[in-house]
Scaffold this active site. Structure first.
Site, mmCIF file in Angstrom:
data_model
loop_
_atom_site.group_PDB
_atom_site.id
_atom_site.type_symbol
_atom_site.label_atom_id
_atom_site.label_comp_id
_atom_site.label_asym_id
_atom_site.label_seq_id
_atom_site.Cartn_x
_atom_site.Cartn_y
_atom_site.Cartn_z
ATOM 1 N N ASP A 1 -9.085 3.361 -2.449
ATOM 2 C CA ASP A 1 -10.081 3.756 -1.446
ATOM 3 C C ASP A 1 -11.382 4.236 -2.067
ATOM 4 O O ASP A 1 -11.608 5.428 -2.262
ATOM 5 C CB ASP A 1 -9.494 4.832 -0.541
ATOM 6 C CG ASP A 1 -8.316 4.292 0.255
ATOM 7 O OD1 ASP A 1 -8.133 3.060 0.280
ATOM 8 O OD2 ASP A 1 -7.585 5.102 0.841
ATOM 9 N N ASP B 1 0.859 -1.190 0.000
ATOM 10 C CA ASP B 1 0.000 0.000 0.000
ATOM 11 C C ASP B 1 0.894 1.238 0.000
ATOM 12 O O ASP B 1 2.109 1.141 0.206
ATOM 13 C CB ASP B 1 -0.877 -0.056 1.265
ATOM 14 C CG ASP B 1 -1.913 1.055 1.321
ATOM 15 O OD1 ASP B 1 -2.295 1.586 0.259
ATOM 16 O OD2 ASP B 1 -2.340 1.398 2.456
ATOM 17 N N GLU C 1 2.625 4.829 -4.100
ATOM 18 C CA GLU C 1 2.594 5.742 -5.274
ATOM 19 C C GLU C 1 3.939 6.422 -5.476
ATOM 20 O O GLU C 1 4.283 6.652 -6.651
ATOM 21 C CB GLU C 1 1.469 6.769 -5.094
ATOM 22 C CG GLU C 1 0.074 6.178 -5.181
ATOM 23 C CD GLU C 1 -0.275 5.278 -3.985
ATOM 24 O OE1 GLU C 1 0.256 5.530 -2.886
ATOM 25 O OE2 GLU C 1 -1.056 4.334 -4.170
HETATM 26 O O1 MIG Z 1 -3.674 6.191 4.525
HETATM 27 O O2 MIG Z 1 -3.469 0.985 5.760
HETATM 28 O O3 MIG Z 1 -5.929 2.045 0.394
HETATM 29 O O4 MIG Z 1 -6.808 -0.129 1.890
HETATM 30 O O5 MIG Z 1 -6.721 0.111 4.684
HETATM 31 C C1 MIG Z 1 -4.483 5.056 4.376
HETATM 32 C C2 MIG Z 1 -4.637 1.725 5.883
HETATM 33 C C3 MIG Z 1 -3.642 3.843 4.212
HETATM 34 C C4 MIG Z 1 -4.929 2.996 2.335
HETATM 35 C C5 MIG Z 1 -5.387 1.746 1.651
HETATM 36 C C6 MIG Z 1 -6.387 1.045 2.523
HETATM 37 C C7 MIG Z 1 -5.769 0.728 3.856
HETATM 38 C C8 MIG Z 1 -5.277 2.011 4.534
HETATM 39 N N1 MIG Z 1 -4.337 2.686 3.652
#
Ligand code: MIG
Length: 741
Positions: free
Chosen positions: A474, A407, A410
């Site tokens: 999200d 996650d 980017e």
């Molecule tokens: O700033 O890890 O898209 O699936 O639950 C949020 C917490 C960070 C974004 C991800 C989401 C995840 C969440 N993350």
């Protein structure tokens, strides 16, 4: 005044020139060297390389030489020298392959591409062609009425991209709106369809790129990059499936995931402490709702330090994971790229010692703020940093996790984005940003996996399908997002990413039971099938929205598990050919104009046999859908004549699914998780007087299939009589086959 004039003129002369594009200009020289034709242009150079009969690479630069360094997206490979003729005349140079003719007019340089029958597929805008402005590049293409564009990966809106401009710049966009751009993933590849004939263009450039599909004008489309070579591949179809197969020959294909990864997966931000995780596991088993995987979101870590565990919440991860494994659950922890800048944290210290992090131009490690507060960012363009990262992933594999969830890659940092000047081994952030996640997925893939890896990533670039499945970030519990959960994965499939899906139920927000059920029904037919929800939102496990919803969710999930033999076969086809699992209607029926219509984009084909028309609304209890020509079997009814739009009843317990005539769909009995019970019987659902299908099977988890340890069986059914032909006999047949008609 007279004395002022020279001063004024001087001022004008020294004023910097206004920003303006320089056009590539005339071709002044042209020389063939093997598969490549080198062209010298007035203001640029152009290499045209024939890679295959339907694949030609165009590479422009305004600099003295082309960029060095390997492509991130394109798989290194040797192409057999495809024969082509070159006819170099004073006004034009023509390259002819078996499939197409590239016509390069010389005064000025303009490219036009024709198929073997002489039909124009694509051409530069006659007045503009290719242009440069300092580092920036643009390629202008002429747009004709009726041209349609598809692809570009994870993009909002319908499937057709006409009339909009899209940017490729991986972005953390929580709760994105239905028109938002750019999102998390960059796939600079699109298809153009003109009169049923398709071609593809892949711009192999990691910088910020832009695709204008006729936005703001009725004359042209253009694509271009902030810097780097204008390096694009032209792929001729005319069949869109062939384009995807060639595109994925270039950028690679999904490898077979473990079979369990096709099951239902449950996530939440976050399940902790371990007692809560056990409770969720128990929740599935006691209610007999099938499930194969549970996720651990960021709260399992010690203060968000990657590769650590919060020992109060998870005192013995190995034991927990072992116990869950015995109940048939795989555990998938999240791994973010940011490494907490903490001198008492071994991973940070090691990374610094190995110079594994991105740096400022003065050599000091860059720090950005994310979940762990100030953090270093690994340089995944450095092989040594990747190796180090992979070794850290090994520590998670060692305690038994079966998948890794990437996650924030980017990469996301609080406040906006990593500063442009930050350096990686291969270049500064402007060049590396879009391929950061690709490198992270690659590093994760390079860990010592003992079984097939399952990697899930949020961000990515062309080629990420080689390493990871992708989910659409999200989303929100509303109907607009339910629709996007149907169209976005289709668009990603059209862009080389077959293993895709969206958070079932919506990540942010609180769905009504009906919305949740509809989402689960859609999810059951998307390649990646996971429920997830945001911190602070109500529980969204399949039983959390009341008993009625629970029963309907169980039904949908059970349907998924019955279909696993079919789905696994379709996954195999995607891995072998690059054709997606979840297919837009026009991919299966490219010559049927109705299949391109907007309304047909909210239905899709799962493989070539099943047409799925999910109800993408919480209130509607009917569904209008299009059946292409031929007969179709309504899975809840009888045969229906196609070649028309129909409206079917769709109460909350019904997912309109139709089987195409002449196909065979293999199913098995429901299991609570993959591998719970041996396959005793595979039911072969044949529809039509004559039907044909294949069944792919292997051990579902090891790498042995790569060495031939799989079974491929062809089934033909004629008036109730089944014939089996083993096409590849490298794995014992599971259960017996029985025809169901
Ligand atoms: O700033 O890890 O898209 O699936 O639950 C949020 C917490 C960070 C974004 C991800 C989401 C995840 C969440 N993350």
């Amino acid at each position: 005044m007279r004395r002022l004039l020279p001063l004024l003129l001087l001022l004008l002369a020294t004023r910097p020139a206004a920003a303006a594009f320089t056009f590539a200009g005339d071709v002044t020289a042209c020389a063939r060297d093997g598969q490549t034709v080198h062209l010298t242009l007035a203001n640029a150079r152009l290499d045209v390389q024939v890679l295959a009969a339907n694949l030609v690479r165009f590479r422009y630069t305004q600099r003295d030489r082309f960029d060095d360094g390997a492509s991130y997206a394109v798989v290194p490979q040797t192409w057999a020298a495809e024969p082509f003729q070159i006819n170099d005349a004073p006004d034009a140079c023509d390259l002819t392959t078996r499939n197409l003719r590239v016509h390069i007019a010389k005064h000025p340089c303009r490219v036009a591409i024709y198929d073997a029958a002489g039909r124009l597929l694509d051409e530069d805008e006659p007045a503009f062609g290719v242009a440069f402005d300092r580092g920036e590049t643009r390629c202008f293409k002429r747009q004709l009425a009726g041209d349609r564009f598809y692809g570009l990966g994870e993009k909002t809106g319908g499937l057709d991209r006409n009339g909009r401009e899209y940017v490729m710049w991986n972005s953390d966009t929580p709760a994105y709106g239905p028109d938002h751009d750019p999102l998390y993933v960059s796939i600079p590849f699109f298809m153009g369809v003109r009169e049923g004939r398709a071609h593809g263009i892949f711009l192999d450039n990691p910088w910020r790129t832009t695709f204008n599909m006729g936005a703001g004008n009725d004359r042209l489309t253009w694509f271009g990059a902030a810097d780097g070579d204008l390096d694009y591949y032209f792929i001729a179809g005319p069949d869109p499936k062939r384009i995807l197969s060639t595109y994925t020959q270039l950028t690679g294909r999904m490898q077979m995931p473990p079979l369990w990864a096709l099951g239902y997966q449950q996530c939440r931000w976050s399940y902790y402490p371990e007692a809560r995780v056990r409770e969720i596991a128990q929740g599935f088993r006691s209610r007999k709702i099938p499930c194969d995987a549970l996720y651990l979101d960021i709260d399992y870590m010690d203060g968000y330090r990657v590769f650590t565990w919060d020992r109060a919440r998870f005192p013995d991860p190995r034991r927990l994971i072992g116990n869950l494994d015995a109940q048939g659950f795989k555990v998938i922890p999240i791994v973010d790229p940011g490494v907490k800048a903490d001198p008492n944290y071994a991973v940070a210290r090691e990374g610094l010692a190995r110079k594994a992090f991105a740096t400022w131009p003065d050599g000091t490690p860059y720090r950005g703020e994310v979940w762990p507060s100030w953090a270093y960012f690994p340089d995944f363009t450095s092989p040594d940093a990747r190796k180090w990262w992979a070794a850290n992933v090994d520590t998670l594999l060692d305690v038994g996790v079966k998948g890794i969830w990437n996650d924030m890659n980017e990469p996301a940092v609080w406040g906006k984005t990593v500063p442009d000047v930050v350096r990686f081994a291969d270049g500064d952030h402007r060049k590396i940003h879009n391929v950061f996640a690709l490198g992270m997925a690659r590093a994760t893939h390079e860990a010592a996996w003992k079984e097939r890896p399952f990697i899930l990533t949020r961000a990515g670039f062309a080629g990420v399908q080689r390493y990871a499945a992708v989910w659409t970030g999200d989303n929100v519990s509303n109907e607009a997002h339910l629709r996007m959960a149907c169209t976005m994965p289709q668009s990603m499939g059209l862009s080389g990413l077959p293993f895709v899906g969206s958070d079932v139920g919506g990540f942010d927000g609180s769905p009504s039971p009906a919305l949740y059920v509809r989402w689960m029904q859609l999810g059951a037919f998307t390649p990646f099938f996971r429920g997830h929800s945001m911190k602070g939102t109500p529980s969204k496990e399949p039983w959390a929205l009341g008993e009625d919803a629970e029963a309907l969710c169980r039904q949908a999930i059970e349907m998924r598990y019955r279909l696993l033999p079919y789905l696994y076969t379709v996954f195999r086809e995607a891995a072998e050919t690059g054709v997606p699992i979840m297919r837009p209607m026009f991919l299966e029926f490219p010559n049927d104009p109705a299949c391109y219509e907007r309304d047909a984009q909210t239905q899709f084909m799962l493989g070539d046999a099943l047409l799925v028309a999910p109800v993408l609304s919480e209130h509607e209890r009917a569904r209008r859908l299009y059946l292409p020509a031929g007969r179709w079997l309504d899975l809840d009814g009888g045969a229906v004549k196609g070649g028309r739009w129909i409206t079917v009843d769709a109460p909350l317990d019904r997912i309109p699914v139709f089987q195409r005539e002449g196909t065979v769909v293999p199913t098995r009995d429901v299991q609570q998780y993959v591998g719970e019970k041996p396959t005793r019987e595979i039911a072969l659902h044949a529809f039509g007087d004559r039907a044909r299908g294949v069944i792919y099977d292997d051990d579902g988890s090891s790498f042995a299939y790569r060495n031939g340890a799989y079974r491929l069986t062809e089934v033909t059914v004629e008036r109730g009589t089944m014939r089996l032909r083993v096409l590849h006999d490298g794995y014992p047949q599971q259960g017996r086959y029985r025809v169901k008609q």
